[in-house]
Design a protein around this motif. Structure first.
Motif, PDB file in Angstrom:
ATOM      1  N   ASP A 180      -0.666 -23.079   4.437  1.00 26.88           N
ATOM      2  CA  ASP A 180       0.018 -22.053   5.235  1.00 26.88           C
ATOM      3  C   ASP A 180      -0.438 -22.101   6.696  1.00 26.88           C
ATOM      4  O   ASP A 180       0.368 -21.961   7.617  1.00 26.88           O
ATOM      5  N   LEU A 181      -1.744 -22.292   6.903  1.00 28.24           N
ATOM      6  CA  LEU A 181      -2.273 -22.390   8.262  1.00 28.24           C
ATOM      7  C   LEU A 181      -1.617 -23.555   8.996  1.00 28.24           C
ATOM      8  O   LEU A 181      -1.143 -23.408  10.123  1.00 28.24           O
ATOM      9  N   PHE A 182      -1.558 -24.710   8.357  1.00 31.00           N
ATOM     10  CA  PHE A 182      -0.969 -25.878   9.010  1.00 31.00           C
ATOM     11  C   PHE A 182       0.542 -25.721   9.185  1.00 31.00           C
ATOM     12  O   PHE A 182       1.113 -26.281  10.113  1.00 31.00           O
ATOM     13  N   ARG A 183       1.175 -24.939   8.335  1.00 35.61           N
ATOM     14  CA  ARG A 183       2.600 -24.653   8.503  1.00 35.61           C
ATOM     15  C   ARG A 183       2.819 -23.891   9.815  1.00 35.61           C
ATOM     16  O   ARG A 183       3.762 -24.152  10.553  1.00 35.61           O
ATOM     17  N   ILE A 184       1.902 -22.986  10.130  1.00 34.29           N
ATOM     18  CA  ILE A 184       1.982 -22.236  11.386  1.00 34.29           C
ATOM     19  C   ILE A 184       1.887 -23.203  12.571  1.00 34.29           C
ATOM     20  O   ILE A 184       2.599 -23.065  13.558  1.00 34.29           O
ATOM     21  N   PHE A 185       1.033 -24.207  12.463  1.00 31.54           N
ATOM     22  CA  PHE A 185       0.878 -25.194  13.526  1.00 31.54           C
ATOM     23  C   PHE A 185       2.079 -26.138  13.600  1.00 31.54           C
ATOM     24  O   PHE A 185       2.207 -26.897  14.553  1.00 31.54           O
ATOM     25  N   GLY A 186       2.962 -26.089  12.613  1.00 27.91           N
ATOM     26  CA  GLY A 186       4.084 -27.015  12.538  1.00 27.91           C
ATOM     27  C   GLY A 186       5.271 -26.666  13.419  1.00 27.91           C
ATOM     28  O   GLY A 186       6.289 -27.344  13.361  1.00 27.91           O
ATOM     29  N   ASP A 187       5.161 -25.663  14.240  1.00 21.77           N
ATOM     30  CA  ASP A 187       6.259 -25.253  15.113  1.00 21.77           C
ATOM     31  C   ASP A 187       5.881 -25.578  16.562  1.00 21.77           C
ATOM     32  O   ASP A 187       4.824 -25.149  17.036  1.00 21.77           O
ATOM     33  N   SER A 188       6.732 -26.311  17.258  1.00 25.78           N
ATOM     34  CA  SER A 188       6.389 -26.753  18.618  1.00 25.78           C
ATOM     35  C   SER A 188       6.225 -25.579  19.592  1.00 25.78           C
ATOM     36  O   SER A 188       5.388 -25.650  20.496  1.00 25.78           O
ATOM     37  N   SER A 189       6.984 -24.514  19.428  1.00 22.38           N
ATOM     38  CA  SER A 189       6.816 -23.350  20.317  1.00 22.38           C
ATOM     39  C   SER A 189       5.437 -22.733  20.127  1.00 22.38           C
ATOM     40  O   SER A 189       4.768 -22.373  21.110  1.00 22.38           O
ATOM     41  N   GLN A 197       6.826 -15.378  18.455  1.00 19.75           N
ATOM     42  CA  GLN A 197       5.860 -16.398  18.045  1.00 19.75           C
ATOM     43  C   GLN A 197       4.433 -15.850  18.070  1.00 19.75           C
ATOM     44  O   GLN A 197       3.620 -16.172  17.189  1.00 19.75           O
ATOM     45  N   LEU A 198       4.130 -15.008  19.039  1.00 21.07           N
ATOM     46  CA  LEU A 198       2.793 -14.414  19.105  1.00 21.07           C
ATOM     47  C   LEU A 198       2.523 -13.519  17.898  1.00 21.07           C
ATOM     48  O   LEU A 198       1.396 -13.462  17.399  1.00 21.07           O
ATOM     49  N   ARG A 199       3.557 -12.816  17.423  1.00 21.17           N
ATOM     50  CA  ARG A 199       3.390 -11.976  16.234  1.00 21.17           C
ATOM     51  C   ARG A 199       2.972 -12.837  15.043  1.00 21.17           C
ATOM     52  O   ARG A 199       2.044 -12.502  14.295  1.00 21.17           O
ATOM     53  N   ILE A 200       3.615 -13.984  14.877  1.00 18.58           N
ATOM     54  CA  ILE A 200       3.280 -14.896  13.774  1.00 18.58           C
ATOM     55  C   ILE A 200       1.860 -15.426  13.946  1.00 18.58           C
ATOM     56  O   ILE A 200       1.075 -15.461  12.985  1.00 18.58           O
ATOM     57  N   LEU A 201       1.506 -15.810  15.165  1.00 21.77           N
ATOM     58  CA  LEU A 201       0.162 -16.332  15.434  1.00 21.77           C
ATOM     59  C   LEU A 201      -0.909 -15.266  15.229  1.00 21.77           C
ATOM     60  O   LEU A 201      -2.002 -15.557  14.743  1.00 21.77           O
ATOM     61  N   LYS A 202      -0.581 -14.017  15.576  1.00 16.27           N
ATOM     62  CA  LYS A 202      -1.530 -12.922  15.375  1.00 16.27           C
ATOM     63  C   LYS A 202      -1.738 -12.654  13.887  1.00 16.27           C
ATOM     64  O   LYS A 202      -2.866 -12.462  13.427  1.00 16.27           O
ATOM     65  N   GLN A 203      -0.639 -12.655  13.114  1.00 17.23           N
ATOM     66  CA  GLN A 203      -0.746 -12.439  11.667  1.00 17.23           C
ATOM     67  C   GLN A 203      -1.589 -13.526  11.001  1.00 17.23           C
ATOM     68  O   GLN A 203      -2.276 -13.271  10.018  1.00 17.23           O
ATOM     69  N   ALA A 204      -1.551 -14.727  11.562  1.00 16.35           N
ATOM     70  CA  ALA A 204      -2.332 -15.838  11.020  1.00 16.35           C
ATOM     71  C   ALA A 204      -3.756 -15.860  11.577  1.00 16.35           C
ATOM     72  O   ALA A 204      -4.527 -16.765  11.279  1.00 16.35           O
ATOM     73  N   ARG A 205      -4.093 -14.854  12.388  1.00 21.81           N
ATOM     74  CA  ARG A 205      -5.417 -14.725  13.007  1.00 21.81           C
ATOM     75  C   ARG A 205      -5.757 -15.910  13.906  1.00 21.81           C
ATOM     76  O   ARG A 205      -6.894 -16.345  13.977  1.00 21.81           O
TER      77      ARG A 205
END
Length: 121
Positions: A37-46, A78-86
């Motif tokens: 899941d963590l790497f999935r978050i990194f999988g978006d270029s934005s 995108q920041l909301r997603i990054l924040k949820q992923a800590r």
């Protein structure tokens, strides 16, 4: 050997010592799902672009949107997603909200990824 598939052993034989060591050290399946899941978050270029910016300097959403040529709404999403992923945190500074990487691990992941892709160039 089929060129479309990865090379495989010509002899089917297992190596008990290697299997035993790997099974002892393999993280629990739930942790591996969390890692995926963590790497999935990194999988978006934005998101990678935002994390790269924040590895340089903490900044507000307006500055990120201007640099990335994105809308404030898109950056915010995108920041909301990054924040949820800590992966990012924020603090209020007057009327501004300033974002930063959550910790040095995030910067390390970005830097190691860049090092990896630039290895053979």
């Amino acid at each position: 050997m089929n060129q479309k598939n990865a090379p495989v052993c010509e002899e089917t034989r297992t190596h008990k010592e290697i299997i035993d060591q790997a099974q002892l050290n393999l993280p629990p399946q739930e942790q591996l799902y969390d890692l995926a899941d963590l790497f999935r978050i990194f999988g978006d270029s934005s998101r990678i672009r935002i994390l790269s910016l924040l590895s340089i300097h903490e900044m507000c959403v307006c500055d990120m949107a201007a640099i990335l040529n994105m809308t404030i709404s898109a950056v915010s999403h995108q920041l909301r997603i990054l924040k949820q992923a800590r992966l990012v945190r924020y603090r209020k500074s007057g009327k501004s909200v300033i974002y930063a990487l959550d910790d040095d691990h995030v910067k390390s992941i970005i830097l190691q990824g860049m090092e990896h892709i630039n290895e053979d160039k």
